[in-house]
Design an enzyme around this catalytic site. Structure first.
Site, mmCIF file in Angstrom:
data_model
loop_
_atom_site.group_PDB
_atom_site.id
_atom_site.type_symbol
_atom_site.label_atom_id
_atom_site.label_comp_id
_atom_site.label_asym_id
_atom_site.label_seq_id
_atom_site.Cartn_x
_atom_site.Cartn_y
_atom_site.Cartn_z
ATOM 1 N N GLU A 1 0.849 -1.198 0.000
ATOM 2 C CA GLU A 1 0.000 0.000 0.000
ATOM 3 C C GLU A 1 0.877 1.236 0.000
ATOM 4 O O GLU A 1 2.059 1.185 0.362
ATOM 5 C CB GLU A 1 -0.952 -0.007 1.193
ATOM 6 C CG GLU A 1 -0.278 0.022 2.548
ATOM 7 C CD GLU A 1 -1.254 -0.157 3.699
ATOM 8 O OE1 GLU A 1 -2.338 -0.726 3.489
ATOM 9 O OE2 GLU A 1 -0.932 0.282 4.813
ATOM 10 N N HIS B 1 -4.705 2.652 7.579
ATOM 11 C CA HIS B 1 -3.560 2.305 8.407
ATOM 12 C C HIS B 1 -2.712 3.530 8.723
ATOM 13 O O HIS B 1 -2.672 4.488 7.943
ATOM 14 C CB HIS B 1 -2.677 1.266 7.715
ATOM 15 C CG HIS B 1 -3.342 -0.070 7.560
ATOM 16 N ND1 HIS B 1 -3.049 -0.939 6.539
ATOM 17 C CD2 HIS B 1 -4.299 -0.681 8.307
ATOM 18 C CE1 HIS B 1 -3.778 -2.036 6.663
ATOM 19 N NE2 HIS B 1 -4.547 -1.893 7.716
ATOM 20 N N ALA C 1 11.879 -4.325 -11.366
ATOM 21 C CA ALA C 1 12.764 -5.285 -10.688
ATOM 22 C C ALA C 1 12.445 -6.726 -11.068
ATOM 23 O O ALA C 1 13.183 -7.635 -10.673
ATOM 24 C CB ALA C 1 12.644 -5.107 -9.170
ATOM 25 N N GLY C 2 11.347 -6.939 -11.796
ATOM 26 C CA GLY C 2 11.039 -8.283 -12.252
ATOM 27 C C GLY C 2 9.783 -8.891 -11.688
ATOM 28 O O GLY C 2 9.428 -10.024 -12.025
ATOM 29 N N ALA C 3 9.072 -8.162 -10.840
ATOM 30 C CA ALA C 3 7.802 -8.676 -10.319
ATOM 31 C C ALA C 3 6.729 -8.578 -11.395
ATOM 32 O O ALA C 3 6.813 -7.744 -12.314
ATOM 33 C CB ALA C 3 7.378 -7.896 -9.081
ATOM 34 N N ILE C 4 5.736 -9.416 -11.282
ATOM 35 C CA ILE C 4 4.585 -9.380 -12.188
ATOM 36 C C ILE C 4 3.569 -8.423 -11.584
ATOM 37 O O ILE C 4 2.977 -8.709 -10.538
ATOM 38 C CB ILE C 4 3.978 -10.781 -12.360
ATOM 39 C CG1 ILE C 4 5.032 -11.741 -12.918
ATOM 40 C CG2 ILE C 4 2.742 -10.738 -13.251
ATOM 41 C CD1 ILE C 4 4.691 -13.201 -12.749
ATOM 42 N N PRO D 1 0.128 -6.166 -12.276
ATOM 43 C CA PRO D 1 -0.998 -5.914 -13.186
ATOM 44 C C PRO D 1 -1.220 -4.418 -13.375
ATOM 45 O O PRO D 1 -0.586 -3.590 -12.707
ATOM 46 C CB PRO D 1 -2.175 -6.567 -12.458
ATOM 47 C CG PRO D 1 -1.813 -6.485 -11.015
ATOM 48 C CD PRO D 1 -0.316 -6.651 -10.946
ATOM 49 N N SER E 1 -4.064 -2.925 -12.735
ATOM 50 C CA SER E 1 -4.995 -2.428 -11.718
ATOM 51 C C SER E 1 -5.252 -3.548 -10.714
ATOM 52 O O SER E 1 -4.892 -4.714 -10.933
ATOM 53 C CB SER E 1 -6.322 -2.005 -12.359
ATOM 54 O OG SER E 1 -6.977 -3.149 -12.911
#
Length: 608
Positions: A231, A273, A295-298, A300, A302
């Site tokens: 978040e 929070h 960095a290579g994360a998938i 989306p 949204s």
């Protein structure tokens, strides 16, 4: 920070500041997963001890309640998770106390609003000692089919819907507990389900980070892919970015950082929070999502597309043969609680009594776990039975012999003492055995036979404080309290009570120590200088010698000794012994067919 799996099917926890619902939900989850032992080993409620009744499936169990963290950890050395439901005011202190226990490896802090400075100290201590803090402001975590913390994953219906009763292949970590519940459902729809899920908490300084858990997941063979829900606010996600760039993570990571809508507002936005507040461009959801993607994360496009991204990633793993199909199992039915079962016609009712001294459910009754046949075969006596039923342990033979001596020597003291007199009058009135016995027993108290506990209590206090006989006796006098165990209506310096002499002789020959008895004797020497009848009576002898028995046997802690005296165990000896004599007097009067008793007029002073 731990580098692998935190929980297993044998993990047990200590629950601090008892809350019925989350504990019961943990136990229901255990039953759902087919665990053999409950995951809650003990409950800690400061200032109270005992047992708390809860359900483990259809069976009702008694979970020990401890007054202190140290005592609970000592009693349950295999419990390595500490679940802290304390308020934000005391959560830090209790969590630190738990972290300092060598048996505790994981501490989950549920409370929101824990002072940030306190949290930093907890984090520093945990990292320095290779321990894990989950929270503050967390719902906890779960290992599917094995263990869950408190209210993690919500109701049993939701847990079943999310297939958390058996392990899947996905590791999940989030800041939000509420969103975790939603994501467990999402993951279950499009994959084989969660293996482990953690909500690190929404405070500014979480005890463990997103990357801490992703790196852990990477080392767990059963986890084939990871899902991260971050978040806006703070820079926690960037530690994950660095881990990805450095090649520390070799499994697919699907990530999304919520809060992209913040840019629609003209001013800074504070979400639910404490840590969900953007403090600059780098802390925005958009910047974090972009960094994770680079960095290579998938990542989306949204939140709505997150489910599809998870599905596609999982299906690719299946195609590559990296995920084996999981055989579905049907979870057992959790029995309904009374309130809802009344409506559906299914009921499980709680018990109303807890018993720890005997059990008659097997082939034969057991006293403190010892079968009746074993008691007879070993030739044990009444003293041994008392040691099992009263003290819940087998005391040495000299101890049980002393108990039997006390019973024999105190069984009766003639028909003129108040208890016997009451019993005789009642029996002669035609009343039954129980009524006659009870009328005599009701006279037992501070003035007749009931001073053993008080004698033990006062002698112990004075001896432990190293008071001289003068200080003890004169101190009691100033308080207006007669010294219990000293004084007799008939016995004196020149006419000693034979019962006292017999007990002292036995103790000197058989007890490892007679410290308290010798102290009582020195008190007697001082009181005899005041009056000839201020001798150590049988109450004082039994009280002081029983202290020596308890302390010298090495089988009781100081707390247990104090509790025994406080509850009234020692007076119990007199009650048990004198019951023999009172029953005898009842039978004697009925056998002699004695008429109704009427007190003679000449023995009454009639005055105005």
């Amino acid at each position: 920070m731990a580098t692998g799996q935190l929980f297993s099917r044998t993990t047990q926890a200590l629950f601090y500041n008892y809350k019925q619902l989350p504990v019961q939900r943990m136990l229901d989850f255990d039953f759902l997963c087919g665990r053999e032992t409950p995951s809650v080993a003990g409950i800690i409620n400061p200032g109270s001890e005992g047992f708390q009744k809860l359900f483990f499936g259809q069976e009702e169990i008694a979970i020990p309640v401890h007054a202190a963290i140290e005592a609970a950890c000592a009693a349950h050395p295999t419990a390595d998770v500490f679940i802290n439901f304390a308020s934000f005011r005391s959560a830090a202190a209790s969590s630190m106390a738990a972290l300092k226990q060598p048996t505790i490896k994981v501490v989950a802090i549920i409370a929101e609003g824990v002072p940030e400075s306190d949290t930093k100290h907890l984090i520093a201590y945990a990292r320095a000692n290779n321990k894990v803090v989950i929270g503050p402001a967390t719902v906890g975590g779960i290992q599917a089919g094995a263990f869950k913390i408190g209210d993690t994953a919500g109701t049993i219906d939701n847990i079943i819907q999310c297939k958390l009763y058996r392990p899947g292949s996905v590791g999940f970590v989030s800041k939000s507990g509420g969103m975790s519940n939603e994501m467990y459902n999402t993951v279950a729809r499009v994959t084989d389900g969660i293996y482990e899920g953690i909500a690190i908490g929404g405070d500014v300084f979480p005890g463990s980070t997103l990357s801490d858990h992703i790196l852990r997941f990477n080392n767990i063979p059963q986890i084939k892919m990871m899902v991260v829900l971050g978040e806006l606010g703070g820079r926690d996600e960037y530690s994950l970015v660095e881990a990805l760039k450095q090649g520390k993570v070799n499994k697919p990571v699907v990530a999304w950082v919520s809060g992209t809508c913040a840019r629609l507002f003209k001013s800074e936005v504070q979400f639910g929070h404490a840590g969900a507040k953007s403090g600059g461009e780098m802390e925005s959801a958009q910047a974090k999502n972009q960094a994770l993607m680079d960095a290579g994360a998938i990542v989306p496009t949204s939140f709505e597309a997150l489910e599809s991204a998870i599905k596609e990633t999982f299906e690719k793993l299946v195609e590559e043969g990296k995920v084996s199909p999981i055989k579905e199992v049907t979870p057992p039915q959790i029995p309904e609680d009374l309130s809802s079962a009344i409506k559906s016609g299914k009921v499980r009712a709680p018990t109303h009594i807890i018993s720890t001294i005997s059990d008659d459910r097997g082939e034969e009754p057991c006293y403190a776990g010892v079968p009746m046949s074993s008691i007879i075969e070993q030739g044990l006596g009444v003293g041994d039975v008392i040691s099992l039923l009263w003290f819940k342990r087998s005391l040495p033979r000299y101890c049980t012999k002393f108990i039997e001596m006390c019973i024999m020597l105190c069984a009766d003291h003639g028909p003129c003492v108040s208890g016997a007199h009451n019993t005789i009058v009642t029996a002669r009135a035609g009343k039954d055995l129980v009524s006659s016995l009870v009328s005599g027993l009701l006279t037992i108290g501070p003035r007749f036979g009931g001073a053993i506990d008080d004698a033990a209590r006062y002698f112990k206090d004075a001896c432990d404080r190293n008071l001289t006989p003068y200080e003890f006796v004169e101190g009691m006098k100033k308080k207006g309290i007669r010294v219990p165990g000293i004084g007799h209506r008939i016995k004196s310096r020149d006419n000693r009570d034979k019962r006292v002499e017999l007990l002292q002789k036995f103790a000197r020959s058989n007890f490892p120590s007679v410290k308290y008895m010798e102290y009582a004797v020195t008190v007697e020497s001082y009181t005899l200088s005041k009056a000839n009848n201020l001798v150590l009576n049988v109450d004082g002898a039994i009280g002081s010698l029983f202290l020596d028995l308890l302390a010298g046997s090495g089988m009781f802690t100081k707390q247990e000794i104090d509790e025994i005296v406080q509850i009234g165990y020692l007076n119990g000896l007199f009650v048990l012994a004198r019951s023999i004599g009172l029953i005898g007097h009842t039978f004697d009067q009925k056998r002699l067919k004695q008429p109704l008793y009427r007190h003679p007029w000449e023995d009454v002073l009639y005055t105005k």
